[in-house]
Design a protein around this motif. Sequence first.
Motif, PDB file in Angstrom:
ATOM      1  N   ILE A 260     -29.812   6.435  53.450  1.00 40.87           N
ATOM      2  CA  ILE A 260     -28.853   6.723  54.518  1.00 40.87           C
ATOM      3  C   ILE A 260     -27.707   7.604  54.035  1.00 40.87           C
ATOM      4  CG2 ILE A 260     -27.215   5.645  56.102  1.00 40.87           C
ATOM      5  CD1 ILE A 260     -29.160   3.125  55.875  1.00 40.87           C
ATOM      6  N   MET A 261     -27.154   7.268  52.874  1.00 42.53           N
ATOM      7  CA  MET A 261     -26.000   8.029  52.387  1.00 42.53           C
ATOM      8  C   MET A 261     -26.372   9.497  52.161  1.00 42.53           C
ATOM      9  SD  MET A 261     -23.578   5.960  52.442  1.00 42.53           S
ATOM     10  CE  MET A 261     -22.277   6.870  51.674  1.00 42.53           C
ATOM     11  N   ASN A 262     -27.498   9.686  51.504  1.00 41.08           N
ATOM     12  CA  ASN A 262     -27.910  11.063  51.213  1.00 41.08           C
ATOM     13  C   ASN A 262     -28.237  11.818  52.498  1.00 41.08           C
ATOM     14  OD1 ASN A 262     -27.782  12.098  48.537  1.00 41.08           O
ATOM     15  ND2 ASN A 262     -29.137  10.437  47.914  1.00 41.08           N
ATOM     16  N   ASP A 263     -28.861  11.105  53.478  1.00 41.67           N
ATOM     17  CA  ASP A 263     -29.132  11.743  54.770  1.00 41.67           C
ATOM     18  C   ASP A 263     -27.823  12.201  55.406  1.00 41.67           C
ATOM     19  OD1 ASP A 263     -31.766  11.345  54.412  1.00 41.67           O
ATOM     20  OD2 ASP A 263     -31.964   9.662  55.828  1.00 41.67           O
ATOM     21  N   LEU A 264     -26.812  11.343  55.314  1.00 43.22           N
ATOM     22  CA  LEU A 264     -25.508  11.697  55.886  1.00 43.22           C
ATOM     23  C   LEU A 264     -24.906  12.890  55.153  1.00 43.22           C
ATOM     24  CD1 LEU A 264     -23.897   8.206  56.592  1.00 43.22           C
ATOM     25  CD2 LEU A 264     -24.598   9.928  58.264  1.00 43.22           C
ATOM     26  N   PHE A 265     -24.999  12.851  53.830  1.00 41.58           N
ATOM     27  CA  PHE A 265     -24.442  13.968  53.049  1.00 41.58           C
ATOM     28  C   PHE A 265     -25.105  15.278  53.453  1.00 41.58           C
ATOM     29  CE2 PHE A 265     -23.343  10.819  49.504  1.00 41.58           C
ATOM     30  CZ  PHE A 265     -22.040  10.733  49.955  1.00 41.58           C
ATOM     31  N   VAL A 266     -26.434  15.231  53.635  1.00 39.25           N
ATOM     32  CA  VAL A 266     -27.157  16.434  54.030  1.00 39.25           C
ATOM     33  C   VAL A 266     -26.728  16.846  55.434  1.00 39.25           C
ATOM     34  CG1 VAL A 266     -29.431  17.374  54.570  1.00 39.25           C
ATOM     35  CG2 VAL A 266     -29.092  15.993  52.504  1.00 39.25           C
ATOM     36  N   ALA A 267     -26.644  15.857  56.338  1.00 35.16           N
ATOM     37  CA  ALA A 267     -26.290  16.143  57.725  1.00 35.16           C
ATOM     38  C   ALA A 267     -24.914  16.790  57.825  1.00 35.16           C
ATOM     39  CB  ALA A 267     -26.343  14.872  58.560  1.00 35.16           C
ATOM     40  N   PHE A 268     -23.990  16.347  56.984  1.00 30.50           N
ATOM     41  CA  PHE A 268     -22.638  16.893  57.048  1.00 30.50           C
ATOM     42  C   PHE A 268     -22.444  18.079  56.101  1.00 30.50           C
ATOM     43  CE2 PHE A 268     -21.807  12.739  58.951  1.00 30.50           C
ATOM     44  CZ  PHE A 268     -21.068  13.139  60.057  1.00 30.50           C
ATOM     45  N   GLY A 269     -23.535  18.494  55.487  1.00 35.62           N
ATOM     46  CA  GLY A 269     -23.468  19.689  54.669  1.00 35.62           C
ATOM     47  C   GLY A 269     -22.790  19.505  53.331  1.00 35.62           C
ATOM     48  N   VAL A 270     -22.631  18.261  52.912  1.00 35.34           N
ATOM     49  CA  VAL A 270     -22.023  18.026  51.600  1.00 35.34           C
ATOM     50  C   VAL A 270     -22.963  18.519  50.500  1.00 35.34           C
ATOM     51  CG1 VAL A 270     -21.031  16.294  50.058  1.00 35.34           C
ATOM     52  CG2 VAL A 270     -20.796  16.042  52.541  1.00 35.34           C
ATOM     53  N   THR A 271     -24.260  18.358  50.748  1.00 32.52           N
ATOM     54  CA  THR A 271     -25.245  18.825  49.780  1.00 32.52           C
ATOM     55  C   THR A 271     -26.452  19.360  50.534  1.00 32.52           C
ATOM     56  OG1 THR A 271     -26.546  18.232  47.857  1.00 32.52           O
ATOM     57  CG2 THR A 271     -26.310  16.557  49.547  1.00 32.52           C
ATOM     58  N   SER A 272     -27.288  20.085  49.848  1.00 28.73           N
ATOM     59  CA  SER A 272     -28.473  20.639  50.521  1.00 28.73           C
ATOM     60  C   SER A 272     -29.626  19.634  50.418  1.00 28.73           C
ATOM     61  CB  SER A 272     -28.865  21.964  49.887  1.00 28.73           C
ATOM     62  OG  SER A 272     -29.307  21.715  48.570  1.00 28.73           O
ATOM     63  N   ASP A 273     -30.637  19.840  51.260  1.00 27.03           N
ATOM     64  CA  ASP A 273     -31.716  18.858  51.371  1.00 27.03           C
ATOM     65  C   ASP A 273     -32.493  18.693  50.072  1.00 27.03           C
ATOM     66  OD1 ASP A 273     -33.195  16.970  52.580  1.00 27.03           O
ATOM     67  OD2 ASP A 273     -34.570  18.372  53.574  1.00 27.03           O
ATOM     68  N   ASP A 274     -32.656  19.785  49.317  1.00 27.03           N
ATOM     69  CA  ASP A 274     -33.444  19.664  48.090  1.00 27.03           C
ATOM     70  C   ASP A 274     -32.559  19.441  46.855  1.00 27.03           C
ATOM     71  OD1 ASP A 274     -33.819  22.756  49.311  1.00 27.03           O
ATOM     72  OD2 ASP A 274     -32.634  22.534  47.474  1.00 27.03           O
ATOM     73  N   ASP A 275     -31.278  19.162  47.120  1.00 29.01           N
ATOM     74  CA  ASP A 275     -30.370  18.899  46.001  1.00 29.01           C
ATOM     75  C   ASP A 275     -29.587  17.623  46.275  1.00 29.01           C
ATOM     76  OD1 ASP A 275     -29.164  19.287  43.611  1.00 29.01           O
ATOM     77  OD2 ASP A 275     -27.588  20.584  44.405  1.00 29.01           O
ATOM     78  N   ARG A 276     -30.348  16.574  46.618  1.00 28.61           N
ATOM     79  CA  ARG A 276     -29.691  15.321  46.988  1.00 28.61           C
ATOM     80  C   ARG A 276     -29.079  14.636  45.775  1.00 28.61           C
ATOM     81  NH1 ARG A 276     -31.845  12.458  51.903  1.00 28.61           N
ATOM     82  NH2 ARG A 276     -32.418  14.157  53.294  1.00 28.61           N
ATOM     83  N   PHE A 277     -28.027  13.859  46.020  1.00 29.55           N
ATOM     84  CA  PHE A 277     -27.371  13.135  44.917  1.00 29.55           C
ATOM     85  C   PHE A 277     -28.273  12.011  44.429  1.00 29.55           C
ATOM     86  CE2 PHE A 277     -23.596  14.550  47.417  1.00 29.55           C
ATOM     87  CZ  PHE A 277     -23.110  15.420  46.463  1.00 29.55           C
ATOM     88  N   SER A 278     -28.269  11.800  43.109  1.00 33.29           N
ATOM     89  CA  SER A 278     -28.958  10.605  42.623  1.00 33.29           C
ATOM     90  C   SER A 278     -27.913   9.502  42.462  1.00 33.29           C
ATOM     91  CB  SER A 278     -29.678  10.893  41.308  1.00 33.29           C
ATOM     92  OG  SER A 278     -28.839  11.631  40.462  1.00 33.29           O
ATOM     93  N   LEU A 279     -27.884   8.627  43.452  1.00 34.13           N
ATOM     94  CA  LEU A 279     -26.850   7.600  43.500  1.00 34.13           C
ATOM     95  C   LEU A 279     -27.358   6.252  43.022  1.00 34.13           C
ATOM     96  CD1 LEU A 279     -25.428   8.494  47.000  1.00 34.13           C
ATOM     97  CD2 LEU A 279     -24.385   8.991  44.801  1.00 34.13           C
ATOM     98  N   ILE A 280     -28.642   6.167  42.781  1.00 35.53           N
ATOM     99  CA  ILE A 280     -29.180   4.865  42.431  1.00 35.53           C
ATOM    100  C   ILE A 280     -30.156   5.017  41.289  1.00 35.53           C
ATOM    101  CG2 ILE A 280     -31.192   4.817  43.963  1.00 35.53           C
ATOM    102  CD1 ILE A 280     -29.926   1.978  44.774  1.00 35.53           C
TER     103      ILE A 280
END
Lengths: 416, 348
Positions: A260-280
């Motif tokens: 969910i968090m990464n989806d939100l980040f992508v949706a709000f343009g914080v990061t790109s879809d193929d450069d998601r944060f590794s949070l876990i």
Amino acid sequence: MPDMAEPILAADGTPLKKKLGQALFRSRLSAFGLVVPLLAFVVVSFIVPIIALLWQGVYDKRFAVLMPNTSAALSDWSGVSEPTEEMYSALVADLVVARKEKTIGRVATRVNRELSGMRSLFTSTARKAAELEAPYKDALIAVQKTWGELETWQAMKIASRVYTPGYLLASLDFKLNADGSIVRQDENRRIHVKLFLRTLEISMVVTIACLLLGYPIAYLLASLPLRTSNLLLVLVLLPFWTSLLVRTTAWIAMLQSQGIMNDLFVAFGVTSDDDRFSLIYNKTGSLIAMTHILLPFMILPLFSVMKAIPPSYVRAAKSMGASDWTAFWRVYFPQSVAGIGAGVLLVFILAIGYYITPALVGGQDGQMISNIIDFHMRKSLNWNLAAAIGLVLLVIVLLLFWVYDRVVGIDNIKLG
Amino acid sequence: MQKSYDGKSLVVKDLNLAIGRGEFLTLLGPSGSGKTTCLMMLAGFETATHGDIFLAGRPINNIPPHKRGIGMVFQNYALFPHMTVGENLSFPLEVRKLGKAEREEKVRTALDMVKMDGFEKRRPSQLSGGQQQRVALARALVFEPDLVLMDEPLGALDKQLREHMQFEIKHLHERLGITVVYVTHDQSEALTMSDRIAVFNDGVIQQLSNPDDLYERPENAFVAQFIGENNRLTGTVEQRNGKIVSIALDDGSKSKALAVNCGGQGSRTVLSIRPERVVLGWENESNTTLGEVLELTYLGDHIRYRMKVHGNPDFVLRLPNTSEHAKLTVGETAKISWNIDDCRALDI
């Protein structure tokens, strides 16, 4: 002060002190009776197992018991000179018995901890031991060249010590040599100190994060009217009604790369879809999940201490000309320090021994010292090392507690 | 000025009050009457729902509390427990950025003033209630505010200490010439200390006057009842004759009273008579009647008789314990009388 020669007497002539003792005896007895079941339970299920387990960290009689002749011979050996024929014959005698009694596996495992490769050496030699003939030194070396090497015998000498600092040293990445000297582990085998440091680091970061997040919440709760604050307090306590596992796995759903968090980040343009944060499955995951889970332990003591600070203090400060910030910082904050002390200690002590959450979401670099203890308990079955690491952890906690008492003062802690 | 907390009811309904410079004004009233709310609005901790507050001609409605420069003494003293007495007193001076020497000088003077010199290093918890009270007082005065608010500051002290402190506060007020607004529910405290008293009830000032007027000339039944002991006789106005009204009491007998706050002919009224203004015997001709003694209480300097008068079994007489006075006994019927001027016809 009354005359000591003549003690005060009760109405029936017995000394007052004795009479008082008799009167209090029954109530003391019944008070003791009330705690006996719990006391017995705690002793049997908690204190005795802990002591017994920690004892294993410094006490290992396996080799000495299963290989009595060898142990006796090794105790006379200097550890640097050439092994003698007596030592070899004692070894063969013990190996024959160990094979017959089927204890050879345990012996092999023990020696293998001191020097890798020893397990197969012991088990394979034991199979042929009964057929060997004197002189045993040459016979054994004929079976396996390794028997002629000093290193092999040194490993056995270390294993033969009943009381050994070896495990404690190992848990601090040191190694005990046969001649009694202590050296650091090889570079690539030093893992424990790193883990201890990481455990301390994660615990501290989690504690600070809990304090920063929890203080404003506790402040809000304490300043709201009772009805509202009780409702919000239920929200703080709500996580306690959910299993720790559920809460941790919920974080997996939240934080994973397709979560969910990464989806939100992508949706709000914080990061790109193929450069998601590794949070876990890394340290970040451990930090986030542990902070969330331990937050109530910070909020509750803070809240109960803040609740007891009368609002008139801040009002008084303001009436005397202090701005909102000065009134908070000079008057309110110093009185909430007792709650901070309690919350920080509670969260830190809980965090330092945290296990399930880092095991589930910590990945490689989010593992803590309790995970390595678990590894030695369940996977490598090296309980002695597990116990030694536990002992070191306990000492570190007690040491920190002592420092904390020196700096903050345990008397200054208030839970409510 | 008006104040409401929930938007449905008014806690302070209609407050219009001017306080003179150097005055000692007390807000007196039962709990929940709105007096503390008024004080909090003055201090700036509550905002007025409607109306303006002026301090020395300056509107202060939108000035935050810390910029109003009003000293305040709280009910539980609110001395900061983590600071020493000296630090407590120095706090208002520090936030005003005064120099160290000046601060120390002022702290010493303030402590001297409340006879607490030498206590700078003590913690509030090491002081007795009375000492804490003095320190709280010194702290409210140390930055020399023109106006000092006191919210039941003596409520936590025992009776003797309270009476002693009443005089100390009064003397300090006289000496320093500051303006004091004092909140209390203790009427004797209010009478002892104040220049003027505002009696609050139900969010409205019932009467605003000096202590002797308040006691001797109450303007309505609430004030008469709230201040001091008071005998009540209910009846109907029969005839109004200038300042004097004739009243038909509920038991059928007639009486005359001073018209203060009663309606015209036919309206219901309460007669209020102070116990110490009722005398034995019929020498005083205006209002005479008989009373049956139901109970007597010996109070040392005077004796309190509870009598049944005009059907009211709670009619109280207070007679000084002098040698000339004949003592009454329970069950006896005595002649009693009172002056018309001491019998005030009030609203019911």
